[in-house]
Design an enzyme around this catalytic site. Sequence first.
Site, PDB file in Angstrom:
ATOM      1  N   LYS A  34       0.833  -1.212   0.000  1.00  0.00           N
ATOM      2  CA  LYS A  34       0.000   0.000   0.000  1.00  0.00           C
ATOM      3  C   LYS A  34       0.865   1.258   0.000  1.00  0.00           C
ATOM      4  O   LYS A  34       0.632   2.171  -0.795  1.00  0.00           O
ATOM      5  CB  LYS A  34      -0.892   0.000   1.251  1.00  0.00           C
ATOM      6  CG  LYS A  34      -1.578   1.323   1.509  1.00  0.00           C
ATOM      7  CD  LYS A  34      -2.458   1.283   2.732  1.00  0.00           C
ATOM      8  CE  LYS A  34      -1.807   1.682   4.024  1.00  0.00           C
ATOM      9  NZ  LYS A  34      -1.530   3.112   4.197  1.00  0.00           N
ATOM     10  N   ASN A  35       1.867   1.290   0.883  1.00  0.00           N
ATOM     11  CA  ASN A  35       2.625   2.533   1.035  1.00  0.00           C
ATOM     12  C   ASN A  35       3.618   2.783  -0.095  1.00  0.00           C
ATOM     13  O   ASN A  35       4.249   3.836  -0.147  1.00  0.00           O
ATOM     14  CB  ASN A  35       3.350   2.553   2.385  1.00  0.00           C
ATOM     15  CG  ASN A  35       2.392   2.806   3.533  1.00  0.00           C
ATOM     16  OD1 ASN A  35       1.209   3.089   3.312  1.00  0.00           O
ATOM     17  ND2 ASN A  35       2.881   2.698   4.756  1.00  0.00           N
TER      18      ASN A  35
ATOM     19  N   ARG B  16      -8.377  -0.380   5.136  1.00  0.00           N
ATOM     20  CA  ARG B  16      -7.502   0.604   4.494  1.00  0.00           C
ATOM     21  C   ARG B  16      -6.167  -0.044   4.115  1.00  0.00           C
ATOM     22  O   ARG B  16      -5.478   0.474   3.228  1.00  0.00           O
ATOM     23  CB  ARG B  16      -7.232   1.768   5.449  1.00  0.00           C
ATOM     24  CG  ARG B  16      -8.449   2.609   5.735  1.00  0.00           C
ATOM     25  CD  ARG B  16      -8.076   3.861   6.486  1.00  0.00           C
ATOM     26  NE  ARG B  16      -6.820   4.373   5.972  1.00  0.00           N
ATOM     27  CZ  ARG B  16      -5.870   4.932   6.713  1.00  0.00           C
ATOM     28  NH1 ARG B  16      -6.028   5.062   7.998  1.00  0.00           N
ATOM     29  NH2 ARG B  16      -4.767   5.369   6.160  1.00  0.00           N
TER      30      ARG B  16
ATOM     31  N   CYS C 258      -4.347  13.050  13.487  1.00  0.00           N
ATOM     32  CA  CYS C 258      -5.014  11.770  13.315  1.00  0.00           C
ATOM     33  C   CYS C 258      -4.821  10.951  14.561  1.00  0.00           C
ATOM     34  O   CYS C 258      -4.157  11.379  15.495  1.00  0.00           O
ATOM     35  CB  CYS C 258      -4.518  11.055  12.075  1.00  0.00           C
ATOM     36  SG  CYS C 258      -2.903  10.377  12.297  1.00  0.00           S
TER      37      CYS C 258
ATOM     38  N   ASP D 259       5.091   0.487  12.010  1.00  0.00           N
ATOM     39  CA  ASP D 259       3.878  -0.168  11.508  1.00  0.00           C
ATOM     40  C   ASP D 259       3.777  -1.642  11.913  1.00  0.00           C
ATOM     41  O   ASP D 259       2.774  -2.294  11.611  1.00  0.00           O
ATOM     42  CB  ASP D 259       3.795  -0.042   9.973  1.00  0.00           C
ATOM     43  CG  ASP D 259       3.394   1.366   9.550  1.00  0.00           C
ATOM     44  OD1 ASP D 259       3.027   2.176  10.418  1.00  0.00           O
ATOM     45  OD2 ASP D 259       3.443   1.656   8.332  1.00  0.00           O
TER      46      ASP D 259
ATOM     47  N   ARG E 214      -4.496  10.596   4.959  1.00  0.00           N
ATOM     48  CA  ARG E 214      -3.432  11.599   5.065  1.00  0.00           C
ATOM     49  C   ARG E 214      -2.474  11.533   3.874  1.00  0.00           C
ATOM     50  O   ARG E 214      -1.898  12.540   3.483  1.00  0.00           O
ATOM     51  CB  ARG E 214      -2.626  11.364   6.343  1.00  0.00           C
ATOM     52  CG  ARG E 214      -3.347  11.653   7.616  1.00  0.00           C
ATOM     53  CD  ARG E 214      -2.387  11.467   8.777  1.00  0.00           C
ATOM     54  NE  ARG E 214      -1.129  12.142   8.500  1.00  0.00           N
ATOM     55  CZ  ARG E 214      -0.888  13.414   8.704  1.00  0.00           C
ATOM     56  NH1 ARG E 214      -1.818  14.181   9.214  1.00  0.00           N
ATOM     57  NH2 ARG E 214       0.283  13.943   8.404  1.00  0.00           N
TER      58      ARG E 214
ATOM     59  N   ARG F 208       1.170  14.548  13.630  1.00  0.00           N
ATOM     60  CA  ARG F 208       1.614  14.316  12.249  1.00  0.00           C
ATOM     61  C   ARG F 208       1.543  15.555  11.355  1.00  0.00           C
ATOM     62  O   ARG F 208       0.747  15.621  10.418  1.00  0.00           O
ATOM     63  CB  ARG F 208       0.800  13.179  11.614  1.00  0.00           C
ATOM     64  CG  ARG F 208       1.040  11.872  12.302  1.00  0.00           C
ATOM     65  CD  ARG F 208       0.266  10.742  11.685  1.00  0.00           C
ATOM     66  NE  ARG F 208       0.964  10.084  10.601  1.00  0.00           N
ATOM     67  CZ  ARG F 208       0.506   8.985   9.998  1.00  0.00           C
ATOM     68  NH1 ARG F 208      -0.636   8.473  10.352  1.00  0.00           N
ATOM     69  NH2 ARG F 208       1.192   8.434   9.032  1.00  0.00           N
TER      70      ARG F 208
HETATM   71  C1  UD1 Z   1       4.556   6.909   6.605  1.00  0.00           C
HETATM   72  C2  UD1 Z   1       3.686   5.699   6.399  1.00  0.00           C
HETATM   73  C3  UD1 Z   1       3.191   5.156   7.728  1.00  0.00           C
HETATM   74  C4  UD1 Z   1       4.377   4.912   8.665  1.00  0.00           C
HETATM   75  C5  UD1 Z   1       5.271   6.134   8.764  1.00  0.00           C
HETATM   76  C6  UD1 Z   1       6.543   5.890   9.549  1.00  0.00           C
HETATM   77  C7  UD1 Z   1       2.720   6.115   4.220  1.00  0.00           C
HETATM   78  C8  UD1 Z   1       1.520   6.446   3.412  1.00  0.00           C
HETATM   79  N1  UD1 Z   1       2.574   6.079   5.545  1.00  0.00           N
HETATM   80  O1  UD1 Z   1       3.751   7.909   7.228  1.00  0.00           O
HETATM   81  O2  UD1 Z   1       2.482   3.943   7.497  1.00  0.00           O
HETATM   82  O3  UD1 Z   1       3.881   4.605   9.953  1.00  0.00           O
HETATM   83  O4  UD1 Z   1       5.653   6.578   7.455  1.00  0.00           O
HETATM   84  O5  UD1 Z   1       7.265   4.843   8.991  1.00  0.00           O
HETATM   85  O6  UD1 Z   1       3.759   5.831   3.670  1.00  0.00           O
HETATM   86  N2  UD1 Z   1       6.940  14.690  10.840  1.00  0.00           N
HETATM   87  C9  UD1 Z   1       7.058  16.027  11.118  1.00  0.00           C
HETATM   88  N3  UD1 Z   1       6.922  16.937  10.096  1.00  0.00           N
HETATM   89  C10 UD1 Z   1       6.660  16.547   8.814  1.00  0.00           C
HETATM   90  C11 UD1 Z   1       6.543  15.174   8.534  1.00  0.00           C
HETATM   91  C12 UD1 Z   1       6.695  14.255   9.559  1.00  0.00           C
HETATM   92  O7  UD1 Z   1       7.289  16.418  12.269  1.00  0.00           O
HETATM   93  O8  UD1 Z   1       6.554  17.404   7.936  1.00  0.00           O
HETATM   94  C13 UD1 Z   1       7.077  13.696  11.930  1.00  0.00           C
HETATM   95  C14 UD1 Z   1       5.800  12.906  12.190  1.00  0.00           C
HETATM   96  O9  UD1 Z   1       4.929  13.596  13.063  1.00  0.00           O
HETATM   97  C15 UD1 Z   1       6.347  11.635  12.797  1.00  0.00           C
HETATM   98  C16 UD1 Z   1       7.688  11.433  12.063  1.00  0.00           C
HETATM   99  O10 UD1 Z   1       8.003  12.708  11.505  1.00  0.00           O
HETATM  100  O11 UD1 Z   1       6.605  11.819  14.176  1.00  0.00           O
HETATM  101  C17 UD1 Z   1       7.661  10.412  10.952  1.00  0.00           C
HETATM  102  O12 UD1 Z   1       6.533  10.652  10.132  1.00  0.00           O
HETATM  103  P1  UD1 Z   1       6.512  10.299   8.582  1.00  0.00           P
HETATM  104  O13 UD1 Z   1       7.660   9.414   8.242  1.00  0.00           O
HETATM  105  O14 UD1 Z   1       6.349  11.559   7.819  1.00  0.00           O
HETATM  106  O15 UD1 Z   1       5.163   9.461   8.467  1.00  0.00           O
HETATM  107  P2  UD1 Z   1       4.225   9.434   7.223  1.00  0.00           P
HETATM  108  O16 UD1 Z   1       5.040   9.685   6.008  1.00  0.00           O
HETATM  109  O17 UD1 Z   1       3.016  10.258   7.474  1.00  0.00           O
END
Ligand code: UD1
Length: 419
Positions: free
Chosen positions: A22-23, A399, A117, A307, A93, A122
């Site tokens: 999925k990701n 999902r 969320c 995850d 998201r 996030r």
């Molecule tokens: C993706 C995955 C999700 C997985 C996560 C971590 C997808 C669609 N989802 O989520 O399944 O659990 O990676 O492996 O691929 N952060 C910030 N600022 C930002 C972006 C992130 O502070 O602009 C923080 C987040 O709050 C979190 C950390 O960085 O604490 C990691 O988040 P991130 O890797 O961005 O997660 P997603 O990409 O949303």
Amino acid sequence: MDKLLIEGGRRLCGEVRISGAKNAALPILAATLLSEAPVAVGNIPHLRDITTMLELLGGMGVKFLVDEKMVIEADASHIHSPLAPYELVKTMRASILVLGPLLTRFGEAVVSLPGGCAIGARPVDLHLKGLSAMGADIRVENGYIHASAKRLKGSRLVLDQVTVTGTENLLMAAVLAQGKTTIENAAREPEVTDLALFLERLGAKIQGIGTDVLEIEGVTSLGKPGLYYEVQPDRIETGTYLTAAAITQGQVKTTRTRPDLLDSVLDKLNQAGAEIETGSDWIELNMPDRPRAVSLRTAPYPAFPTDMQAQLMALNGIAQGVGIITETIFENRFMHVLELRRLGADISIEGNTAICRGVETLQGAPIMATDLRASASLVLAALAAQGETIVDRIYHIDRGYEQIEEKLTQLGAVIRRVA
Ligand code: UD1
């Protein structure tokens, strides 16, 4: 609202075929916005998040042809509106992944801000900071990100936190930017690599794929007629079925998967007492005795994935000994703990650490899913529990897990969906 009714206490045995990731499929579908020629993508899992992404892209004017094998051909030669509306973004998201491609190819994007969320705040600040550094004009108004740029300019981007979708958005933006972009402290998750390989096939110039420094030389257009790309297997789905085998002291072979993407997970399952065999595209797990509790800490790839945290917590629930799990990626990702306790698990939480003292048996009870991976852990615990468990709000699981009841039934579980 659909629920899953599970009669626990059965050993799972047999073979299960793993779906596409999925990701990886989500950013790859978003990246079809970058291509001037139609592009076909295969091994796409049949999941609600994928439907949401297709709806999102379709609303912009991308045309799709879907064949009986779920190969999706996307034609983004013209779009009529660079908009990702709140109604869709609030359900997923990962919709934020259209921001980079829209902006870099069409010069404009209007994307609803994803809300907080269930698993934490996030934010998307790093996505926006990176695009601004590349010369985008970004305003946030009335809950929408308005981004514009004639042509993005290559830039040196240093991410102060490892972000998966952030890295993907900036990578997609950079491939059509003017000049060279460097993304330092880039996420190395296999899904980022799959996206980068797809972009290369479209004609992008990327160095350092699979490392934490990505160097991208922007080109002026992307897309090759007749291109077909196959999404990698889902490592989290694979890990979830292997844990299902472990928690029921069963023996399960996952097929059409990739053992090289699961080193840290296999290592923990091995520590728990599992016998694991692997081939080039399969992993077989046998759990001969009651599992032993494991301790772990989630961190960016190649460390243990957040995850898979909830699933290993369920395993610790019935294991021998004490397992300590520390969550370092998301600040509020222990919601499954309260529900696991309802089944009789002995887990206490101190800050971002959960201490689990394994019990001999869990007892079935009505419980409620709160997010995608939490729901997977509840299903696993229910499979091991004595008696009947009803997992409510199971829409979360749809999902991310394709045909979960069918796949588990095939392995000998007694599980059915009820309204
Ligand atoms: C993706 C995955 C999700 C997985 C996560 C971590 C997808 C669609 N989802 O989520 O399944 O659990 O990676 O492996 O691929 N952060 C910030 N600022 C930002 C972006 C992130 O502070 O602009 C923080 C987040 O709050 C979190 C950390 O960085 O604490 C990691 O988040 P991130 O890797 O961005 O997660 P997603 O990409 O949303």
